[in-house]
Design an enzyme around this catalytic site. Structure first.
Site, PDB file in Angstrom:
ATOM      1  N   ASN A  52       0.862  -1.195   0.000  1.00 14.75           N
ATOM      2  CA  ASN A  52       0.000   0.000   0.000  1.00 14.75           C
ATOM      3  C   ASN A  52       0.892   1.238   0.000  1.00 14.75           C
ATOM      4  OD1 ASN A  52       0.466   0.857   2.857  1.00 14.75           O
ATOM      5  ND2 ASN A  52      -0.429  -1.156   3.258  1.00 14.75           N
ATOM      6  N   ALA A  90       1.007   1.612  11.724  1.00 19.10           N
ATOM      7  CA  ALA A  90       1.295   0.915  10.460  1.00 19.10           C
ATOM      8  C   ALA A  90       0.023   0.693   9.662  1.00 19.10           C
ATOM      9  CB  ALA A  90       1.956  -0.431  10.766  1.00 19.10           C
ATOM     10  N   ASP A 129      -4.762  -6.190   5.309  1.00 17.42           N
ATOM     11  CA  ASP A 129      -5.847  -6.959   5.929  1.00 17.42           C
ATOM     12  C   ASP A 129      -5.922  -8.366   5.342  1.00 17.42           C
ATOM     13  OD1 ASP A 129      -6.581  -4.858   7.536  1.00 17.42           O
ATOM     14  OD2 ASP A 129      -7.939  -4.012   6.045  1.00 17.42           O
ATOM     15  N   LYS A 149       8.207 -17.471 -10.226  1.00 13.64           N
ATOM     16  CA  LYS A 149       7.505 -16.319 -10.808  1.00 13.64           C
ATOM     17  C   LYS A 149       6.296 -16.798 -11.620  1.00 13.64           C
ATOM     18  CE  LYS A 149       8.177 -12.498 -13.933  1.00 13.64           C
ATOM     19  NZ  LYS A 149       8.825 -12.132 -15.178  1.00 13.64           N
ATOM     20  N   ASP A 180      -5.270  -9.264  13.089  1.00 15.10           N
ATOM     21  CA  ASP A 180      -5.334  -7.843  13.432  1.00 15.10           C
ATOM     22  C   ASP A 180      -4.456  -7.614  14.673  1.00 15.10           C
ATOM     23  OD1 ASP A 180      -6.098  -5.319  14.519  1.00 15.10           O
ATOM     24  OD2 ASP A 180      -7.853  -5.393  13.208  1.00 15.10           O
ATOM     25  N   ILE A 181      -3.354  -6.913  14.459  1.00 12.27           N
ATOM     26  CA  ILE A 181      -2.384  -6.748  15.566  1.00 12.27           C
ATOM     27  C   ILE A 181      -2.975  -5.878  16.674  1.00 12.27           C
ATOM     28  CG2 ILE A 181      -0.006  -6.118  16.121  1.00 12.27           C
ATOM     29  CD1 ILE A 181       0.534  -6.215  13.043  1.00 12.27           C
ATOM     30  N   PHE A 241      -4.770   3.687  14.928  1.00 10.86           N
ATOM     31  CA  PHE A 241      -5.104   4.649  13.874  1.00 10.86           C
ATOM     32  C   PHE A 241      -6.318   4.120  13.120  1.00 10.86           C
ATOM     33  CE2 PHE A 241      -1.898   8.016  12.955  1.00 10.86           C
ATOM     34  CZ  PHE A 241      -1.131   7.837  14.094  1.00 10.86           C
ATOM     35  N   LYS A 267     -11.600  -2.813  18.903  1.00 10.19           N
ATOM     36  CA  LYS A 267     -10.201  -3.214  19.086  1.00 10.19           C
ATOM     37  C   LYS A 267      -9.702  -2.940  20.505  1.00 10.19           C
ATOM     38  CE  LYS A 267      -9.205  -2.526  14.187  1.00 10.19           C
ATOM     39  NZ  LYS A 267      -8.135  -2.810  13.223  1.00 10.19           N
TER      40      LYS A 267
HETATM   41  N1  CTP Z   1      -4.227  -2.878  12.187  1.00 12.76           N
HETATM   42  C1  CTP Z   1      -3.494  -3.901  12.729  1.00 12.76           C
HETATM   43  N2  CTP Z   1      -3.454  -5.121  12.115  1.00 12.76           N
HETATM   44  C2  CTP Z   1      -4.126  -5.335  10.984  1.00 12.76           C
HETATM   45  C3  CTP Z   1      -4.887  -4.279  10.406  1.00 12.76           C
HETATM   46  C4  CTP Z   1      -4.907  -3.058  11.047  1.00 12.76           C
HETATM   47  O1  CTP Z   1      -2.881  -3.716  13.773  1.00 12.76           O
HETATM   48  N3  CTP Z   1      -4.059  -6.524  10.405  1.00 12.76           N
HETATM   49  C5  CTP Z   1      -4.263  -1.598  12.905  1.00 12.76           C
HETATM   50  C6  CTP Z   1      -3.656  -0.443  12.183  1.00 12.76           C
HETATM   51  O2  CTP Z   1      -2.275  -0.314  12.498  1.00 12.76           O
HETATM   52  C7  CTP Z   1      -4.445   0.729  12.741  1.00 12.76           C
HETATM   53  C8  CTP Z   1      -5.807   0.137  13.009  1.00 12.76           C
HETATM   54  O3  CTP Z   1      -5.612  -1.268  13.084  1.00 12.76           O
HETATM   55  O4  CTP Z   1      -3.934   1.167  13.977  1.00 12.76           O
HETATM   56  C9  CTP Z   1      -6.877   0.427  12.003  1.00 12.76           C
HETATM   57  O5  CTP Z   1      -6.419   0.158  10.709  1.00 12.76           O
HETATM   58  P1  CTP Z   1      -7.358   0.448   9.454  1.00 12.76           P
HETATM   59  O6  CTP Z   1      -6.672   0.026   8.216  1.00 12.76           O
HETATM   60  O7  CTP Z   1      -7.936   1.826   9.532  1.00 12.76           O
HETATM   61  O8  CTP Z   1      -8.617  -0.507   9.761  1.00 12.76           O
HETATM   62  P2  CTP Z   1      -8.839  -2.027   9.620  1.00 12.76           P
HETATM   63  O9  CTP Z   1      -8.920  -2.611  10.993  1.00 12.76           O
HETATM   64  O10 CTP Z   1      -7.852  -2.640   8.699  1.00 12.76           O
HETATM   65  O11 CTP Z   1     -10.321  -2.068   9.005  1.00 12.76           O
HETATM   66  P3  CTP Z   1     -10.851  -1.621   7.557  1.00 12.76           P
HETATM   67  O12 CTP Z   1      -9.700  -1.800   6.617  1.00 12.76           O
HETATM   68  O13 CTP Z   1     -11.978  -2.556   7.318  1.00 12.76           O
HETATM   69  O14 CTP Z   1     -11.289  -0.197   7.693  1.00 12.76           O
END
Ligand code: CTP
Length: 397
Positions: free
Chosen positions: A207, A273, A277, A287, A304-305, A322, A340
């Site tokens: 990303n 970070a 997802d 490859k 999801d950390i 965030f 969360k």
């Molecule tokens: N985050 C995380 N681990 C993941 C995905 C997200 O720790 N696998 C954390 C990000 O670092 C951030 C927060 O979760 O602090 C929210 O991330 P965001 O991308 O806004 O949301 P998502 O939980 O991924 O949900 P969505 O993409 O459906 O909005």
């Protein structure tokens, strides 16, 4: 009004790096005045110095165009710190023995503020007992010596004599001058950057996150005295503070593992970070060839950390997440705060011009578990990092 530094430049090749040092101070809100010796101006020009510092260079005590101010006295009263970079063997000798035969050495005698000296010279010169004795004398009189690094020297040899990098010099001076030690002794885990999820040996899903927001948070926290573990996905930024331990990871799974190892020991955890997802269910060992008219990559959810840390965190740990949103921003951010189990959530809206990914600026709203809202203006990510930490300080247990 920002803090005020005088930068003294003497005649060494490292003078060109001092141009970056001036910029660093300016960028971080300092007022900068520069004095350079005649030899320094063999390496860098007055025009460059004056353009970067946005102030007149002071180099000649007997300049017929000078104002009626006694410059070395007024500058000495003005300064919060003097930073001499690079410092040659010659200026160390003059400082140590009270010789005042030019603008910088005269200014030095008139000063009452802290003095930082970053020597740079050939390794044999630096090791010479006379130079070492002068350094010792200056240290005993309270000057702070920013010891040179080991490395390749401009004279072609390798050894100790390389001027510290501008970022290191800045961090030391800035830390010293900032009386804010509000995070002294706190342990912090910060995540930053994107993750790269491999599809095959040459491709990945990533990303646009650059990591800047997380690096700014790490530096701001370290400057306040925190000991920071910065777990970062691929990012070209570098962390400039000895209190920051950088831990590089690539994938969401690696970031998860690294964070889980560290989390128990932390007082404050900030997850900035942009973690993927989804990750490919299988990584092709070779490859993938373009033999197919259509190709699907099966994706599976990553862990999801933030939510995982939210599940196990103790009451005395502060957890900050965030939320990056493109629609229903406030509603989604507040939902993430609760699902969360974070204490604070920092909302970035990609709808705001100048906020989010790959910009030097950001604009955020912070929501707290106890229902408060803290909205920022559009500011540099350095300043946003400050605001986030100021808000965090209200909630530290
Ligand atoms: N985050 C995380 N681990 C993941 C995905 C997200 O720790 N696998 C954390 C990000 O670092 C951030 C927060 O979760 O602090 C929210 O991330 P965001 O991308 O806004 O949301 P998502 O939980 O991924 O949900 P969505 O993409 O459906 O909005």
């Amino acid at each position: 009004m920002g803090q005020k530094v005088v930068i003294g430049i003497t005649g060494g090749i490292a003078a060109y790096k001092t141009m970056s040092l001036i910029r660093l101070f300016k960028k971080n809100g300092y007022e900068v005045r520069v004095t350079a010796t005649r030899n320094a101006l063999q390496f860098v020009t007055p025009l460059t110095i004056e353009t970067l510092s946005q102030n007149k260079l002071y180099t000649d005590m007997f300049d017929p165009n000078r104002t009626m101010e006694v410059e070395h006295i007024s500058m000495a009263e003005w300064a919060d710190a003097l930073v001499v970079a690079p410092a040659t063997a010659n200026i160390l000798g003059k400082f140590a023995h009270g010789i005042a035969d030019d603008a910088l050495s005269t200014l030095f005698l008139a000063l009452e503020c802290p003095v930082f000296i970053a020597p740079a010279m050939n390794n044999n010169m630096f090791g010479n007992p006379v130079v070492q004795q002068n350094i010792k004398t200056l240290q005993e009189r309270g000057c702070r010596i920013l010891s040179p690094n080991e490395g390749f020297l401009a004279c072609g040899t390798t050894g100790s004599g390389r001027m510290q990098e501008p970022e290191e010099i800045f961090a030391t001076v800035d830390e010293f001058l900032s009386s804010d030690h509000s995070l002294q002794g706190k342990k912090m885990l910060i995540t930053a950057g994107p993750t790269y999820e491999p599809i095959d040996p040459v491709r990945f899903i990533g990303n646009h996150s650059s990591g800047l927001m997380g690096f700014c948070l790490a530096e701001a926290a370290a400057r306040k005295g925190a000991v920071v573990s910065l777990v970062t996905g691929p990012s070209h930024y570098t962390a400039h503070h000895r209190n920051i331990r950088r831990l590089d990871v690539k994938t969401a799974a690696e970031m998860y593992q690294q964070c889980m190892q560290l989390v128990d020991d932390q007082d404050i955890i900030i997850m900035s970070a942009a973690v993927a997802d989804y990750t490919p269910a299988h990584v092709a060992p070779e490859k993938i060839k373009k033999d197919f008219a259509q190709l699907s990559v099966e994706l599976v959810k990553t862990k999801d950390i933030l939510a995982s840390v939210g599940k196990i965190k103790r009451d005395n740990q502060l957890l900050i997440g965030f939320a990056l949103e493109t629609e229903n921003e406030v509603e989604n951010a507040k939902k993430k705060l609760h699902t969360k189990n974070a204490d604070l959530i920092v909302l970035n809206s990609l709808r705001t011009a100048g906020a989010g990914f790959r910009t030097a600026t950001n604009q955020v709203t912070i929501f707290s578990k106890d229902g408060r809202e803290f909205a920022s203006d559009l500011k540099s990510k350095q300043e946003i990092a400050e605001e986030i930490l100021q808000t965090a300080l209200l909630y530290i247990k």
